[in-house]
Write an enzyme that holds these catalytic residues in place. Structure first.
Site, PDB file in Angstrom:
ATOM      1  N   LYS A 195       0.924  -1.355   0.084  1.00 49.40           N
ATOM      2  CA  LYS A 195       0.027  -0.213   0.118  1.00 49.40           C
ATOM      3  C   LYS A 195       0.894   1.192   0.043  1.00 49.40           C
ATOM      4  O   LYS A 195       1.523   1.615   1.120  1.00 49.40           O
ATOM      5  CB  LYS A 195      -1.122  -0.002   1.138  1.00 49.40           C
ATOM      6  CG  LYS A 195      -1.983   0.817   0.960  1.00 49.40           C
ATOM      7  CD  LYS A 195      -3.063   0.456  -0.035  1.00 49.40           C
ATOM      8  CE  LYS A 195      -4.243   1.383  -0.362  1.00 49.40           C
ATOM      9  NZ  LYS A 195      -4.940   1.131  -1.399  1.00 49.40           N
ATOM     10  N   SER A 386      -8.472  -0.444  -5.053  1.00 43.76           N
ATOM     11  CA  SER A 386      -8.805   0.061  -3.497  1.00 43.76           C
ATOM     12  C   SER A 386     -10.272   0.159  -3.400  1.00 43.76           C
ATOM     13  O   SER A 386     -11.212  -0.610  -3.580  1.00 43.76           O
ATOM     14  CB  SER A 386      -8.127   1.486  -3.356  1.00 43.76           C
ATOM     15  OG  SER A 386      -7.690   1.352  -2.162  1.00 43.76           O
TER      16      SER A 386
END
Length: 590
Positions: A195, A386
């Protein structure tokens, strides 16, 4: 002298008043046309459909131009939605008035997914027996990829034609050194070793994991494009890459020598070719039909439909913003679709890098209710990552383009603190007074303590677990299997098929066909397609330019500094407690 000044001011005021009156007359006419929905476009009875990619831009949805305002100003470029573009090309295949397609791929403006879908539509057009002829003068990755769909590719014979077939690249920007000088300290709290959305603020180089996933993404996208280019020209993809890596494609002559184009032509030679193909003797009899005009005349949006396409295009945010995927606005829209008995099936078209977790959660809940009553199928554009993946992974089937960036199952929170800026740069002393031990933790004027970091980390972990559980349920996987491919990692559509994040490589058109079949429709003639949100028109766009609407366009393409500026503005203006599910990538194919 005073009289001259007065006269000059009077003249200037007169011009200004005339401009204002003219502007509002134009706006009024555009508004009337937008309300009436009538097209003023008149096409020749027969001719050649001219798809000049420099004369329009491809986006997810069309922007209607009923008064043809784009003809009054070169700054106003017609915007053609991908669904409208595909429908128009499909219509042209059966239109006896369209002899063939003349493709000018230079200057393409749009995303990679739209590029692939446009190329697929042109390939389908060729199957009708009509030809596609391409002509390129300044050849780059995007224009050549699109040109290779054609029966014949011609290139310029004049000096000055450029070739920039050099492969693909992405850009990563890191701000730590700059922020250190400014005294700004970003506190990144995340789950997922891949991430990387906040890394640009806390590092001056990419992490090993971030570099790994970026190399994999770029290679996967280039492999998808280059393999189609090579196949279309009958050469081995290894030979094409050898030409690219060796910088052997520098001039139009190099393209011809390598077998990547069929012939070099000057303007007169090109016109003669086009006339011969159209079976006309003189150029005056060669009628070129502009693509944007043809779309407006032949692929107009219906007033109602049986199959709905819901375009989730943009950053996922809270509120009612009309140019983004705003949580409250989309929930109301989804409820409207769910309650409309005429709509029998829905395609969720996702072109979003994600955003607010709260808004994503609201939208997902509304979509789950919709899926209980009607077939719901997903189609992925440039990004479905996401938050974009959060809202869509529960659909009955997911179609993705090969170059789509998806996954990124991870969350983060990023809180800046400016105590260093205040003291070292602005020379300001800030004293905070609070009622409790941690009451000033979000003051942005001091760093978090260990306890406060743990407090935020617990919040992030909880949301990550929820994300994993949602994906496990939506994709019929175990949470352990999801976690193994999650950790915030971004995948291309080609790779996502192999790991179970999507079901099939396919276009928006494929998704619509499949959803319609689930809705009980046997053939295309049995149903019509309606889009949500309703496409904007030029009148809406002009009003938004004058501040009538709040436009916060989230820049994913363009210069890296545009992306950087927008990212900084959003992060610094958001609530300090906001948790994000988004990606930061800017992929350039030109």
């Amino acid at each position: 002298m005073k009289d001259f000044v007065k006269m000059t001011l009077a003249v200037l005021c007169g011009f200004f008043i005339m401009w204002i009156i003219g502007f509002f007359l134009l706006i009024g006419a555009a508004g009337s046309a937008a309300v009436s929905g009538k097209s003023k476009t008149i096409l020749p009875r027969e001719g050649v459909l001219s798809i000049d990619c420099s004369s329009f831009q491809i986006q997810e949805q069309s922007i209607e131009d009923p008064m043809n305002l784009s003809s009054f100003s070169p700054q106003i470029v017609p915007t053609v939605g991908i669904w409208s573009a595909v429908r128009a090309i499909k219509y042209a295949a059966a239109d006896p008035g369209v002899k063939y397609i003349f493709l000018r791929p230079d200057g393409y403006s749009g995303g990679i997914a739209q590029l692939q879908e446009l190329r697929k539509a042109l390939s389908d057009f060729r199957e009708s027996g009509k030809a596609v002829v391409a002509y390129t003068e300044n050849t780059d990755n995007a224009s050549y990829y699109l040109a290779t769909v054609a029966d014949k590719i011609y290139t310029v014979s004049n000096h000055g034609g450029m070739v920039q077939l050099i492969g693909m690249s992405g850009r990563l920007i890191f701000l730590k050194d700059l922020l250190d000088k400014l005294g700004v300290n970003y506190q990144l709290i995340r789950h997922g070793k891949y991430k990387s959305a906040g890394e640009m603020y806390i590092k001056n180089a990419p992490s090993e994991e971030n570099l790994e996933q970026n190399k994999a993404m770029i290679s996967s996208i280039w492999n998808a494009l280059s393999s189609e280019m090579a196949e279309a020209r009958g050469i081995d993809v290894k030979d094409l890459n050898a030409l690219v890596d060796g910088l052997k494609l520098n001039f139009p002559e190099d393209l011809l020598e390598a077998g990547l184009v069929d012939e070099m032509l000057d303007h007169e030679g090109l016109v003669k070719k086009l006339c011969d193909l159209a079976v006309v003797e003189k150029s005056e009899d060669l009628h070129l039909i502009p693509f944007a005009d043809y779309v407006q005349a032949r692929a107009a949006e219906p007033i109602s439909g049986n199959v709905a396409i819901l375009f989730a295009d943009g950053q996922i945010i809270e509120g009612k913003e009309e140019t983004q995927v705003a949580g409250n606005r989309f929930v109301r829209m989804i409820d409207e679709i769910r309650k409309d008995d005429k709509i029998k099936a829905v395609v969720l078209r996702v072109n979003s890098p994600g955003g607010s977790v709260l808004a994503s959660s609201k939208i997902r809940s509304a979509l789950d209710l919709l899926a209980e009553e009607k077939p719901l199928v997903a189609s992925y554009g440039n990004y479905a990552a996401s938050g974009g993946y959060w809202i869509s992974n529960g659909c009955q089937k997911i179609f993705s383009n090969p170059a789509t960036l998806t996954g990124s199952i991870g969350v983060f929170s990023m809180i800046p603190e400016f105590s260093g800026t205040a003291k070292k740069v602005a020379h300001v002393n800030v004293v905070t007074v609070g009622s409790n031990k941690h009451s000033d933790m979000f003051s942005l004027m001091r760093p978090f303590s260990k306890e406060e970091t743990a407090y935020m980390q617990a919040y992030v972990e909880d949301i990550y677990d929820e994300f994993v559980q949602l994906v496990a349920k939506g994709r019929d996987m175990t949470p352990e299997a999801v976690d193994n491919i999650a950790q915030g990692r971004v995948w291309t559509g080609s790779d996502a098929v192999n790991i179970g994040l999507v079901d099939e490589i396919g276009t928006l058109q494929d998704a619509v066909y499949y959803a319609a079949s689930l809705g009980g429709f046997v053939s295309e003639s049995d149903y019509s397609v309606i889009s949500y949100p309703k496409p904007m028109n030029m009148f809406d766009m002009i009003l938004s330019t004058f501040g009538q609407k709040n436009t916060e366009d989230y820049v994913l393409t363009g210069t890296p500094f545009e992306s950087l500026g927008e990212e900084l503005r959003k992060m610094t203006s958001a609530s300090p407690t906001q948790v994000y599910a988004t990606i930061p990538y800017c992929i350039d194919i030109q």
